[in-house]
Design a protein around this motif. Structure first.
Motif, PDB file in Angstrom:
ATOM      1  N   VAL A   1      -4.049   7.860   1.007  1.00 27.35           N
ATOM      2  CA  VAL A   1      -4.198   6.456   1.408  1.00 27.35           C
ATOM      3  C   VAL A   1      -3.420   5.544   0.455  1.00 27.35           C
ATOM      4  CG1 VAL A   1      -5.843   4.554   1.661  1.00 27.35           C
ATOM      5  CG2 VAL A   1      -6.405   6.819   2.552  1.00 27.35           C
ATOM      6  N   GLY A   2      -3.483   5.831  -0.829  1.00 23.01           N
ATOM      7  CA  GLY A   2      -2.755   5.020  -1.799  1.00 23.01           C
ATOM      8  C   GLY A   2      -1.248   5.085  -1.591  1.00 23.01           C
ATOM      9  N   TRP A   3      -0.723   6.291  -1.331  1.00 25.49           N
ATOM     10  CA  TRP A   3       0.720   6.436  -1.152  1.00 25.49           C
ATOM     11  C   TRP A   3       1.186   5.738   0.117  1.00 25.49           C
ATOM     12  CZ3 TRP A   3       4.289   8.313   2.289  1.00 25.49           C
ATOM     13  CH2 TRP A   3       5.595   8.490   1.796  1.00 25.49           C
ATOM     14  N   PHE A   4       0.512   5.998   1.224  1.00 29.15           N
ATOM     15  CA  PHE A   4       0.916   5.362   2.481  1.00 29.15           C
ATOM     16  C   PHE A   4       0.746   3.843   2.409  1.00 29.15           C
ATOM     17  CE2 PHE A   4       0.317   9.643   4.349  1.00 29.15           C
ATOM     18  CZ  PHE A   4       1.538   9.747   5.010  1.00 29.15           C
ATOM     19  N   GLY A   5      -0.337   3.394   1.755  1.00 30.45           N
ATOM     20  CA  GLY A   5      -0.549   1.955   1.631  1.00 30.45           C
ATOM     21  C   GLY A   5       0.526   1.282   0.806  1.00 30.45           C
ATOM     22  N   SER A   6       0.892   1.885  -0.330  1.00 27.17           N
ATOM     23  CA  SER A   6       1.937   1.288  -1.169  1.00 27.17           C
ATOM     24  C   SER A   6       3.285   1.317  -0.468  1.00 27.17           C
ATOM     25  CB  SER A   6       2.016   2.033  -2.506  1.00 27.17           C
ATOM     26  OG  SER A   6       2.372   3.397  -2.314  1.00 27.17           O
ATOM     27  N   TRP A   7       3.574   2.394   0.255  1.00 27.69           N
ATOM     28  CA  TRP A   7       4.831   2.470   1.011  1.00 27.69           C
ATOM     29  C   TRP A   7       4.886   1.369   2.061  1.00 27.69           C
ATOM     30  CZ3 TRP A   7       6.225   3.084   6.110  1.00 27.69           C
ATOM     31  CH2 TRP A   7       7.555   3.408   6.366  1.00 27.69           C
ATOM     32  N   GLY A   8       3.784   1.168   2.766  1.00 24.19           N
ATOM     33  CA  GLY A   8       3.756   0.141   3.798  1.00 24.19           C
ATOM     34  C   GLY A   8       3.938  -1.252   3.234  1.00 24.19           C
ATOM     35  N   LEU A   9       3.271  -1.560   2.115  1.00 27.53           N
ATOM     36  CA  LEU A   9       3.374  -2.897   1.541  1.00 27.53           C
ATOM     37  C   LEU A   9       4.759  -3.170   0.973  1.00 27.53           C
ATOM     38  CD1 LEU A   9      -0.091  -3.273  -0.246  1.00 27.53           C
ATOM     39  CD2 LEU A   9       0.701  -4.422   1.825  1.00 27.53           C
ATOM     40  N   ARG A  10       5.457  -2.132   0.568  1.00 25.26           N
ATOM     41  CA  ARG A  10       6.804  -2.331   0.016  1.00 25.26           C
ATOM     42  C   ARG A  10       7.854  -2.461   1.115  1.00 25.26           C
ATOM     43  NH1 ARG A  10       8.042  -1.059  -5.297  1.00 25.26           N
ATOM     44  NH2 ARG A  10      10.052  -0.187  -4.648  1.00 25.26           N
ATOM     45  N   HIS A  11       7.528  -2.057   2.331  1.00 25.41           N
ATOM     46  CA  HIS A  11       8.520  -2.065   3.406  1.00 25.41           C
ATOM     47  C   HIS A  11       8.192  -3.043   4.534  1.00 25.41           C
ATOM     48  CE1 HIS A  11       9.552   1.722   1.386  1.00 25.41           C
ATOM     49  NE2 HIS A  11      10.736   1.584   1.925  1.00 25.41           N
ATOM     50  N   VAL A  12       7.047  -3.702   4.443  1.00 23.86           N
ATOM     51  CA  VAL A  12       6.664  -4.662   5.476  1.00 23.86           C
ATOM     52  C   VAL A  12       6.454  -6.021   4.821  1.00 23.86           C
ATOM     53  CG1 VAL A  12       4.944  -5.291   7.193  1.00 23.86           C
ATOM     54  CG2 VAL A  12       5.601  -2.897   6.925  1.00 23.86           C
ATOM     55  N   ALA A  13       7.138  -7.038   5.312  1.00 23.65           N
ATOM     56  CA  ALA A  13       6.983  -8.389   4.776  1.00 23.65           C
ATOM     57  C   ALA A  13       5.838  -9.081   5.514  1.00 23.65           C
ATOM     58  CB  ALA A  13       8.279  -9.172   4.938  1.00 23.65           C
ATOM     59  N   LEU A  14       4.752  -9.371   4.801  1.00 22.16           N
ATOM     60  CA  LEU A  14       3.627 -10.057   5.420  1.00 22.16           C
ATOM     61  C   LEU A  14       3.948 -11.539   5.599  1.00 22.16           C
ATOM     62  CD1 LEU A  14       0.656  -8.394   3.485  1.00 22.16           C
ATOM     63  CD2 LEU A  14       1.604  -7.781   5.707  1.00 22.16           C
ATOM     64  N   PRO A  15       3.304 -12.199   6.561  1.00 31.27           N
ATOM     65  CA  PRO A  15       3.644 -13.601   6.866  1.00 31.27           C
ATOM     66  C   PRO A  15       3.411 -14.566   5.711  1.00 31.27           C
ATOM     67  CG  PRO A  15       2.336 -12.621   8.634  1.00 31.27           C
ATOM     68  CD  PRO A  15       2.324 -11.653   7.506  1.00 31.27           C
ATOM     69  N   ALA A  16       2.451 -14.258   4.827  1.00 32.45           N
ATOM     70  CA  ALA A  16       2.141 -15.171   3.723  1.00 32.45           C
ATOM     71  C   ALA A  16       1.857 -14.364   2.465  1.00 32.45           C
ATOM     72  CB  ALA A  16       0.934 -16.050   4.075  1.00 32.45           C
ATOM     73  N   SER A  17       2.238 -14.906   1.310  1.00 34.46           N
ATOM     74  CA  SER A  17       2.039 -14.188   0.052  1.00 34.46           C
ATOM     75  C   SER A  17       0.557 -13.960  -0.240  1.00 34.46           C
ATOM     76  CB  SER A  17       2.677 -14.973  -1.098  1.00 34.46           C
ATOM     77  OG  SER A  17       2.078 -16.262  -1.220  1.00 34.46           O
ATOM     78  N   GLY A  18      -0.305 -14.863   0.245  1.00 37.02           N
ATOM     79  CA  GLY A  18      -1.735 -14.713  -0.007  1.00 37.02           C
ATOM     80  C   GLY A  18      -2.361 -13.537   0.708  1.00 37.02           C
ATOM     81  N   LEU A  19      -1.621 -12.933   1.658  1.00 36.24           N
ATOM     82  CA  LEU A  19      -2.155 -11.768   2.364  1.00 36.24           C
ATOM     83  C   LEU A  19      -2.004 -10.480   1.571  1.00 36.24           C
ATOM     84  CD1 LEU A  19      -0.891 -12.480   5.996  1.00 36.24           C
ATOM     85  CD2 LEU A  19      -3.210 -12.768   5.095  1.00 36.24           C
ATOM     86  N   TYR A  20      -1.098 -10.455   0.593  1.00 34.87           N
ATOM     87  CA  TYR A  20      -0.876  -9.228  -0.164  1.00 34.87           C
ATOM     88  C   TYR A  20      -2.112  -8.798  -0.970  1.00 34.87           C
ATOM     89  CZ  TYR A  20       4.059  -9.007   1.064  1.00 34.87           C
ATOM     90  OH  TYR A  20       5.238  -8.888   1.758  1.00 34.87           O
ATOM     91  N   PRO A  21      -2.775  -9.713  -1.712  1.00 34.34           N
ATOM     92  CA  PRO A  21      -3.991  -9.286  -2.420  1.00 34.34           C
ATOM     93  C   PRO A  21      -5.067  -8.775  -1.472  1.00 34.34           C
ATOM     94  CG  PRO A  21      -3.219 -11.405  -3.245  1.00 34.34           C
ATOM     95  CD  PRO A  21      -2.424 -11.109  -2.027  1.00 34.34           C
ATOM     96  N   ILE A  22      -5.227  -9.428  -0.321  1.00 35.60           N
ATOM     97  CA  ILE A  22      -6.233  -8.988   0.650  1.00 35.60           C
ATOM     98  C   ILE A  22      -5.871  -7.607   1.186  1.00 35.60           C
ATOM     99  CG2 ILE A  22      -7.330  -9.518   2.856  1.00 35.60           C
ATOM    100  CD1 ILE A  22      -6.826 -12.480   2.257  1.00 35.60           C
ATOM    101  N   ALA A  23      -4.584  -7.391   1.453  1.00 34.04           N
ATOM    102  CA  ALA A  23      -4.152  -6.095   1.977  1.00 34.04           C
ATOM    103  C   ALA A  23      -4.399  -4.980   0.966  1.00 34.04           C
ATOM    104  CB  ALA A  23      -2.665  -6.167   2.353  1.00 34.04           C
ATOM    105  N   VAL A  24      -4.122  -5.254  -0.290  1.00 37.28           N
ATOM    106  CA  VAL A  24      -4.330  -4.230  -1.327  1.00 37.28           C
ATOM    107  C   VAL A  24      -5.804  -3.839  -1.423  1.00 37.28           C
ATOM    108  CG1 VAL A  24      -4.283  -3.842  -3.823  1.00 37.28           C
ATOM    109  CG2 VAL A  24      -2.293  -4.811  -2.684  1.00 37.28           C
ATOM    110  N   MET A  25      -6.695  -4.833  -1.442  1.00 35.84           N
ATOM    111  CA  MET A  25      -8.114  -4.525  -1.520  1.00 35.84           C
ATOM    112  C   MET A  25      -8.598  -3.830  -0.249  1.00 35.84           C
ATOM    113  SD  MET A  25      -8.940  -5.367  -4.527  1.00 35.84           S
ATOM    114  CE  MET A  25     -10.702  -5.033  -4.368  1.00 35.84           C
ATOM    115  N   ALA A  26      -8.028  -4.196   0.897  1.00 34.34           N
ATOM    116  CA  ALA A  26      -8.404  -3.544   2.149  1.00 34.34           C
ATOM    117  C   ALA A  26      -8.011  -2.068   2.131  1.00 34.34           C
ATOM    118  CB  ALA A  26      -7.742  -4.252   3.327  1.00 34.34           C
ATOM    119  N   ILE A  27      -6.841  -1.770   1.572  1.00 33.87           N
ATOM    120  CA  ILE A  27      -6.405  -0.374   1.465  1.00 33.87           C
ATOM    121  C   ILE A  27      -7.344   0.401   0.542  1.00 33.87           C
ATOM    122  CG2 ILE A  27      -4.566   1.124   0.600  1.00 33.87           C
ATOM    123  CD1 ILE A  27      -2.592  -1.081   1.513  1.00 33.87           C
TER     124      ILE A  27
END
Length: 463
Positions: free
Chosen positions: A166-192
């Motif tokens: 889960v950690g590997w796939f999650g980090s790969w996804g966050l590095r290759h997908v641009a989220l609409p707002a910077s504030g979504l990145y912390p939420i996405a990390v905790m969700a993963i």
């Protein structure tokens, strides 16, 4: 303080709130522990724990077994508890508290080997301890110890595999997908991280180990907007700890603690002076750890709210004497945490283990510029960084990367190649997508090795 607030709000305090639900406390405690382990994993540096993973793993397994056995024997023979109650207490208090360890050790300048070992141990040992407490709290005798051992190994293996995946796939996804707002990145990390716990638990593995490993991978993946993500995780970790302590304070009934103070002090003395040191010595024999470091690790087996949460498991399962177990654990944790935590810096100085501060790491925040196929790196030069005194041209960034702006003393300017960088400067570095990682590695290398980093063999893998 927050534990005291909970007690004051409770039935014996000025708030007179009647709260007796061990099941609710357990659920809230588990949720808080997931957040705390996630925050701890995000802040764990792979370069520090990689060399000590074997030692930490042995401490979290063999060390736990030794601690459980010795503490349970002390509780049975010195306090007179039945074997089941003694084993439950031994298992509950044998887990070092992740929140306590993370919050205390990161404020003490200890050698990386000591800090890494203790942090990894606290992240790993919750998993086997939870399995043991649940097993000892189950109705009927605990038979076939080898089956219990096999179950522990299987659950840890499943949790580790899912957490890493889960950690590997999650980090790969966050590095290759641009989220609409910077504030979504912390939420996405905790969700993963929470997804890793859920996946581990649903697969009958260790969800706690899964969330810690997944978070550690995310924390070392150099994700976009990392400083903001780290701050968000720390804030959630504090909220989780505060809520956990208040609820535990509500659950305890102070007027019932009187008869359990002496037994708690006796068991705590056995744990602190015999069980923990013996578990450290036995576990670290193959690793040739110096004696001063073994002494510090023995004293740094900090307990916090986690053992108190685990003490609710026998209450939920209806184990005889479970309320007394909870009271003993509560007193033990409060007293010995107040003793061990504040004395750790003094012991480190006495053992001459205080480490001189190395070059401070850079704070680098990356914002992907998806449409431009580039990245904007925001770099902060902290005190102690060897980037101080380096000219912009001496950074020798790869082609495709350039320092475009410097903010100094609240004033911004476009730097010249001869501009000398100083402590406190904030740099804006633009890098094309292919050289983004190389640019960050070079910046970190200069921060730790100065302008001659490449010649001195200093690399940038120190984040």
């Amino acid at each position: 303080m927050y534990l005291g607030i909970g007690v004051l709000m409770g039935q014996d305090g000025i708030g007179h709130i009647q709260f007796n639900s061990a099941a609710t406390t357990q659920v809230m405690g588990y949720a808080a522990l997931v957040v705390i382990l996630a925050e701890g994993g995000l802040g764990t540096k792979w370069k520090e724990i990689r060399p000590v993973l074997p030692a930490a793993s042995v401490l979290a397994t063999v060390g736990v077994a030794v601690s459980v056995g010795v503490t349970a024997a002390g509780a049975h023979y010195l306090v007179g508890l039945e074997w089941r109650q003694a084993l439950i207490i031994g298992a509950v208090v044998s887990s070092t508290d992740a929140a306590a360890v993370f919050s205390v050790l990161r404020k003490i300048p200890l050698p990386a080997r000591v800090t890494g070992t203790l942090e990894a141990e606290s992240g790993f040992n919750d998993a086997p301890v939870v399995i043991l407490v649940v097993a000892f709290s189950t109705a009927g005798p605990v038979e076939h110890w080898y089956l219990l051992l096999g179950e522990i190994v299987l659950e840890l293996a499943i949790g580790a595999a899912l957490g890493l995946a889960v950690g590997w796939f999650g980090s790969w996804g966050l590095r290759h997908v641009a989220l609409p707002a910077s504030g979504l990145y912390p939420i996405a990390v905790m969700a993963i991280a929470v997804t890793a716990y859920a996946a581990g638990s649903l697969a009958h593995g260790s969800g706690f180990l899964a969330v810690y490993l997944a978070s550690m991978i995310l924390g070392n993946a150099r994700l976009p907007h990392w400083p903001a993500t780290r701050g968000f995780a720390e804030g959630l970790g504090w909220i989780a700890q505060i809520g956990m302590f208040v609820v535990l304070g509500l659950l305890v009934t102070p007027h019932e603690l009187g008869d359990d103070i002496v037994p708690a002090l006796v068991i705590g003395l056995v744990l602190t002076m015999v069980a923990r040191p013996l578990s450290v010595v036995v576990s670290l024999v193959p690793f040739r750890v110096p004696r001063p470091e073994r002494i510090l690790m023995s004293w740094a087996g900090l307990r916090g709210a986690v053992p108190i949460i685990l003490a609710t498991i026998p209450m939920v399962n209806g184990v005889a004497g479970s309320r007394r177990i909870f009271n003993i654990v509560f007193v033990l944790v409060v007293v010995y945490t107040l003793v061990q935590g504040p004395t750790l810096p003094w012991l480190a100085r006495t053992l001459r283990l205080g480490e001189k501060g190395e070059a401070a790491d850079l704070g680098i925040e990356s914002a992907p510029l998806e449409r431009l196929q580039g990245h904007l790196l925001s770099v902060t030069v902290p005190e102690g960084s060897r980037m101080h005194g380096v000219e912009v041209s001496e950074l020798r960034l790869p082609p495709g990367a350039a320092v475009t702006l410097v903010v100094r003393e609240e004033k911004s300017f476009v730097p010249l190649p001869s501009t000398v960088l100083r402590h406190g400067d904030e740099l804006l570095v633009v890098a094309t997508d292919p050289v983004r990682d190389a640019a960050e590695r070079r910046l970190r290398a200069v921060a730790h090795g100065g302008k001659l980093a490449g010649w001195l063999g200093t690399d940038g893998n120190r984040g």
